[in-house]
Design an enzyme around this catalytic site. Sequence first.
Site, PDB file in Angstrom:
ATOM      1  CD  GLU A 123      -3.030  -1.012   0.194  1.00  0.00           C
ATOM      2  OE1 GLU A 123      -3.085   0.016  -0.515  1.00  0.00           O
ATOM      3  OE2 GLU A 123      -3.835  -1.960   0.077  1.00  0.00           O
ATOM      4  CD  GLU A 357     -15.166  -5.714  -1.462  1.00  0.00           C
ATOM      5  OE1 GLU A 357     -15.173  -5.387  -2.665  1.00  0.00           O
ATOM      6  OE2 GLU A 357     -14.219  -5.483  -0.694  1.00  0.00           O
ATOM      7  CD  GLU A 378     -10.767  -2.249  -8.331  1.00  0.00           C
ATOM      8  OE1 GLU A 378      -9.707  -2.016  -7.710  1.00  0.00           O
ATOM      9  OE2 GLU A 378     -11.896  -2.002  -7.857  1.00  0.00           O
ATOM     10  CB  THR A 481      -2.423  -1.100  -9.064  1.00  0.00           C
ATOM     11  OG1 THR A 481      -3.616  -1.887  -9.039  1.00  0.00           O
ATOM     12  CG2 THR A 481      -1.846  -0.958  -7.664  1.00  0.00           C
TER      13      THR A 481
END
EC number: 3.2.1.-
Length: 579
Positions: A123, A357, A378, A481
């Site tokens: 992260e 999810e 996404e 990303t």
Amino acid sequence: MRCGGAAMALLRSLCSVLWLCALRVPAGPGAAARGLDVASYRERVRAMFYHAYEHYLESAFPYDELRPLTCDGHDTWGSFSLTLIDALDTLLILGNVTEFQRVVTVLREGLDFDIDVNASVFETNIRVVGGLLSAHLLSKKAGVEVEVGWPCSGPLLRMAEEAARKLLPAFQTPTGMPYGTVNLLHGVNPGETPVTCTAGIGTFIVEFATLSHLTGDPVFEDVARKALKALWKNRSDIGLVGNHIDVVTAKWVAQDAGIGAGVDSYFEYLVKGAILLQDKELMSMFLEYNKAIKNYTKFDDWYLWVQMYKGTVSMPVFQSLEAYWPGLQSLIGDVDNAMRTFLNYYTVWKQFGGLPEFYNIPQGYTVDKREGYPLRPELIESAMYLYRATRDPILLELGRDAVESIEKISKVDCGFATIKDLRDHRLDNRMESFFLAETVKYLYLLFDPDNFIHNDGSDFDVVITPYGECILNAGGYIFNTEAHPIDPAALHCCRKRKEEQWEVEDLMREFYSLQKNKKFPLKQTSDCGEGECAKDPTGASLGGKKRNSKKSSHSLLSCPSQSFNSKLAVLGQVFLDNT
């Protein structure tokens, strides 16, 4: 006319950055065919950003993230004022140079990595290192006064390098695969678990290679490549990787293979690393994985989870994190398959007003305790890539639905809250920093076809570096990303010898001189449309001034074919190998 080896390599890099000889899909009727007001939705997305951003500043800064239900803040990933870093390049994409400049000053004065904090290696890399690198490379465009030597030096670059160096101790393992957590002051804790997810090992090449190219220190790219190759070496006999691995022994702990959580950005970075670095080996690795993924996990344009050694189905579920896959498929030119999978995922969105999810494919419903939607980007990301490639208006409809759903379900007085359960729209007291870094950014870019991010190479800047002239802001940005755009041209600014740089420029000047004298007539290739190929680099004054091909009288330049044997693409622009 023939180019020397080094000069030709530089010229090929220049051509790939300027999106030359790109196969473009002509713009179709698009939104007009469905009556969608693109400009109106773009402004609604802008308003969404500022509603969330301003409440973060008022109620949560300097904490990492906003808690929108209680109008306060909390630290989540290391006490970096993370939302501020994650939102920085989004500010510029929205055109707010004043706030961009202010935030740069705030970060320069207040960001400190010498703290006793256990931080996620993954992260911290994608959000902090990636965010600072992107902001560094966009600083001049944002009107920040840059120092002499930029983009090869600068305060944001030094901060990104400092943050990345704090992560390097995690890579000191027998396999070269990093631990998942590192203490920023003391390194890896003695009792740290050696089990790390696949994505946490294979998601460094974009940021770390960029750092190495800008700073001249190869250590970052070296450790990232070693980690990638360790995963490749430990794939199963049928070509799949699992979900979690022991970084000390290289034994797979979780053997579920798929394209979603725990694995996703490993595949993403093989493709994006290949494009960024023009690296045939990385692309070959992905294409081999892609064959195995199609053979063992793909069913009716869905992707399931299977046992990595046997290929038997272990989980017939769709995870929301998998929705990046159609966008990734578009980057390798596999647009038809990408659209079919995207439409499957879009049906789930329309069923719930968001992506849960986990979604049980055979049952057509959510999975217990996985019903939430934390405003992930996404599916919107894939819509943006695919719209650039196809102009299919259904992709804009997804953007419209996303805006309507998020505003209706998630908007609260102090920002936008995570949706805890899509079945009854209960909310959770968190607004992840990726909402401003990714979700809002991709929505805005979907509705803003003229944004500088979508530059096709017809417009670029030339800057002077200690290594000669350097082309920047020509487009072809590679998103990490966390959706932080990296200018691939910058990687060629700081490591080439001056004589090589001048050799290319001399060759191109000679080329255009011959063309002007009709001794070497230029022929426009069928793949290059108006404004899509670069112009004479001597056609405007140097020193960082903007050049616009529309103002140039020179003919279009046909560039050398790309070195890849496979089709590549950036933002839906497919490069073809003509060898």
